[in-house]
Design a protein around this motif. Structure first.
Motif, PDB file in Angstrom:
ATOM      1  N   LEU A  33       1.687   6.549   5.672  1.00  0.00           N
ATOM      2  CA  LEU A  33       0.517   6.247   4.847  1.00  0.00           C
ATOM      3  C   LEU A  33      -0.392   7.465   4.713  1.00  0.00           C
ATOM      4  O   LEU A  33      -0.912   7.752   3.628  1.00  0.00           O
ATOM      5  CB  LEU A  33      -0.258   5.075   5.446  1.00  0.00           C
ATOM      6  N   LEU A  34      -0.594   8.175   5.808  1.00  0.00           N
ATOM      7  CA  LEU A  34      -1.428   9.375   5.759  1.00  0.00           C
ATOM      8  C   LEU A  34      -0.816  10.441   4.864  1.00  0.00           C
ATOM      9  O   LEU A  34      -1.510  11.101   4.079  1.00  0.00           O
ATOM     10  CB  LEU A  34      -1.634   9.922   7.176  1.00  0.00           C
ATOM     11  N   ILE A  67      -0.415  16.035  10.984  1.00  0.00           N
ATOM     12  CA  ILE A  67       0.492  14.929  11.330  1.00  0.00           C
ATOM     13  C   ILE A  67       1.603  15.420  12.252  1.00  0.00           C
ATOM     14  O   ILE A  67       2.011  14.716  13.192  1.00  0.00           O
ATOM     15  CB  ILE A  67       1.068  14.303  10.054  1.00  0.00           C
ATOM     16  N   TYR A  68       2.106  16.634  12.010  1.00  0.00           N
ATOM     17  CA  TYR A  68       3.117  17.195  12.907  1.00  0.00           C
ATOM     18  C   TYR A  68       2.574  17.280  14.331  1.00  0.00           C
ATOM     19  O   TYR A  68       3.270  16.969  15.308  1.00  0.00           O
ATOM     20  CB  TYR A  68       3.531  18.583  12.433  1.00  0.00           C
ATOM     21  N   ALA A  69       1.314  17.723  14.460  1.00  0.00           N
ATOM     22  CA  ALA A  69       0.720  17.861  15.793  1.00  0.00           C
ATOM     23  C   ALA A  69       0.515  16.506  16.449  1.00  0.00           C
ATOM     24  O   ALA A  69       0.775  16.335  17.656  1.00  0.00           O
ATOM     25  CB  ALA A  69      -0.615  18.597  15.677  1.00  0.00           C
ATOM     26  N   VAL A  87       0.832  -1.207   0.000  1.00  0.00           N
ATOM     27  CA  VAL A  87       0.000   0.000   0.000  1.00  0.00           C
ATOM     28  C   VAL A  87       0.865   1.254   0.000  1.00  0.00           C
ATOM     29  O   VAL A  87       0.593   2.230  -0.711  1.00  0.00           O
ATOM     30  CB  VAL A  87      -0.949  -0.002   1.216  1.00  0.00           C
ATOM     31  N   LEU A  88       1.938   1.239   0.798  1.00  0.00           N
ATOM     32  CA  LEU A  88       2.835   2.395   0.855  1.00  0.00           C
ATOM     33  C   LEU A  88       3.507   2.636  -0.486  1.00  0.00           C
ATOM     34  O   LEU A  88       3.629   3.790  -0.938  1.00  0.00           O
ATOM     35  CB  LEU A  88       3.883   2.179   1.948  1.00  0.00           C
ATOM     36  N   LEU A  89       3.943   1.571  -1.143  1.00  0.00           N
ATOM     37  CA  LEU A  89       4.548   1.706  -2.466  1.00  0.00           C
ATOM     38  C   LEU A  89       3.541   2.249  -3.475  1.00  0.00           C
ATOM     39  O   LEU A  89       3.872   3.096  -4.311  1.00  0.00           O
ATOM     40  CB  LEU A  89       5.106   0.369  -2.934  1.00  0.00           C
ATOM     41  N   PHE A  90       2.316   1.762  -3.396  1.00  0.00           N
ATOM     42  CA  PHE A  90       1.271   2.255  -4.299  1.00  0.00           C
ATOM     43  C   PHE A  90       1.027   3.747  -4.095  1.00  0.00           C
ATOM     44  O   PHE A  90       0.935   4.517  -5.064  1.00  0.00           O
ATOM     45  CB  PHE A  90      -0.023   1.470  -4.076  1.00  0.00           C
ATOM     46  N   LEU A  91       0.929   4.157  -2.830  1.00  0.00           N
ATOM     47  CA  LEU A  91       0.679   5.567  -2.530  1.00  0.00           C
ATOM     48  C   LEU A  91       1.899   6.437  -2.796  1.00  0.00           C
ATOM     49  O   LEU A  91       1.769   7.665  -2.898  1.00  0.00           O
ATOM     50  CB  LEU A  91       0.260   5.708  -1.064  1.00  0.00           C
ATOM     51  N   TRP A  92       3.062   5.843  -2.888  1.00  0.00           N
ATOM     52  CA  TRP A  92       4.285   6.586  -3.205  1.00  0.00           C
ATOM     53  C   TRP A  92       4.469   6.720  -4.717  1.00  0.00           C
ATOM     54  O   TRP A  92       4.850   7.796  -5.208  1.00  0.00           O
ATOM     55  CB  TRP A  92       5.485   5.870  -2.586  1.00  0.00           C
ATOM     56  N   ILE A  93       4.183   5.670  -5.454  1.00  0.00           N
ATOM     57  CA  ILE A  93       4.426   5.676  -6.896  1.00  0.00           C
ATOM     58  C   ILE A  93       3.304   6.374  -7.667  1.00  0.00           C
ATOM     59  O   ILE A  93       3.562   7.177  -8.579  1.00  0.00           O
ATOM     60  CB  ILE A  93       4.604   4.223  -7.400  1.00  0.00           C
ATOM     61  N   TRP A 106       4.153   4.246  15.298  1.00  0.00           N
ATOM     62  CA  TRP A 106       3.173   5.010  14.527  1.00  0.00           C
ATOM     63  C   TRP A 106       3.738   5.568  13.232  1.00  0.00           C
ATOM     64  O   TRP A 106       2.980   6.081  12.405  1.00  0.00           O
ATOM     65  CB  TRP A 106       2.640   6.163  15.375  1.00  0.00           C
ATOM     66  N   VAL A 107       5.050   5.492  13.037  1.00  0.00           N
ATOM     67  CA  VAL A 107       5.670   6.084  11.847  1.00  0.00           C
ATOM     68  C   VAL A 107       5.105   5.525  10.549  1.00  0.00           C
ATOM     69  O   VAL A 107       4.785   6.288   9.624  1.00  0.00           O
ATOM     70  CB  VAL A 107       7.204   5.906  11.902  1.00  0.00           C
TER      71      VAL A 107
END
Length: 256
Positions: A208-209, A190-192, A10-16, A202-203
């Protein structure tokens, strides 16, 4: 193990996927000749594609260390922030072209924000505790967070001023601002949240977010670029005396 593999997929999909869509967006921008009005935005799109190729290669190259990836990410992020400010300046110029006062005020505000963020980032990069990598990361993080705040502010100004300036939500400049606003709003959130949940557990979810918000941002840009071009609004949409009255009130507010 299966859950971890799904997370990586999923992370690769959201990155590419967003960067593949950026390639489509670059072609559309050139085809519709929007680079004449938004050259910095086009440069930002092309730079994001090049940055992705570099970081993607470093991520999968066996000899590349994590520290090298952090240096590359931090250095490329700084230029990305600078190009984002250039895109913001172009959007401000396009949105406020009917009001000379707002145009000048927006340009001066952006210059002040850029200078302040640069000074803070350099000071943190030099005097922050830790090794060189930690100081560089701290400085870049503050600059990126400040840039996100400025961009969110720009979106807020756009929403508030659309009624007075007769701005159409279908204008390309609004699409650019809306996309940046979505991206930077999620970044600030996300920073907050990271300040409260600093555990490494949680990283992956934060990543993903972030990548998911970037996909939404790029989708908004592509959607606006594919939409039919809007004819310029008629000058009678907003009475001239109403705009002049608003300008005088803003000048009075600035002086006091």
């Amino acid at each position: 193990m299966l859950l971890m593999n799904w997370h990586k997929l999923v992370l690769l999909f959201l990155w590419i996927t967003p960067h593949a869509l950026l390639g489509v967006l670059a072609v559309i921008l050139c085809k519709r000749r929007w680079y004449r009005e938004f050259p910095c935005f086009l440069a930002y799109v092309l730079y994001e594609i090049a940055e992705f190729i570099l970081l993607f290669a470093l991520y999968f190259v066996p000899g590349a260390t994590g520290e090298r990836y952090v240096y590359a990410y931090s250095a490329t992020l700084l230029l990305s922030v600078a190009l984002r400010f250039g895109a913001i300046a172009e959007v401000s110029k396009d949105l406020f072209r009917e009001s000379q006062f707002l145009n000048v005020a927006a340009r001066r505000s952006l210059k002040c924000a850029q200078g302040l963020l640069l000074v803070i980032g350099v000071l943190l990069a030099v005097y922050a505790p830790g090794d060189n990598s930690a100081r560089l990361t701290a400085g870049v993080s503050v600059v990126n967070r400040g840039a996100a705040m400025v961009q969110c502010g720009l979106l807020l100004v756009l929403l508030l001023s659309s009624r007075f300036l007769g701005l159409s939500w279908r204008r390309p400049a609004f699409g650019i601002t809306l996309g940046l606003g979505v991206l930077t709003s999620v970044d600030l959130a996300i920073y907050a949240v990271r300040a409260e949940f600093s555990s490494d557990v949680w990283v992956p979810y934060f990543n993903l977010l972030t990548t998911g918000a970037y996909l939404i941002c790029v989708s908004i840009w592509v959607g606006y670029s594919l939409a039919p071009e809007v004819q310029p609004a008629s000058p009678t949409v907003v009475p001239h005396d109403e705009v002049e009255t608003w300008n005088r009130e803003l000048q009075h507010l600035v002086r006091h």
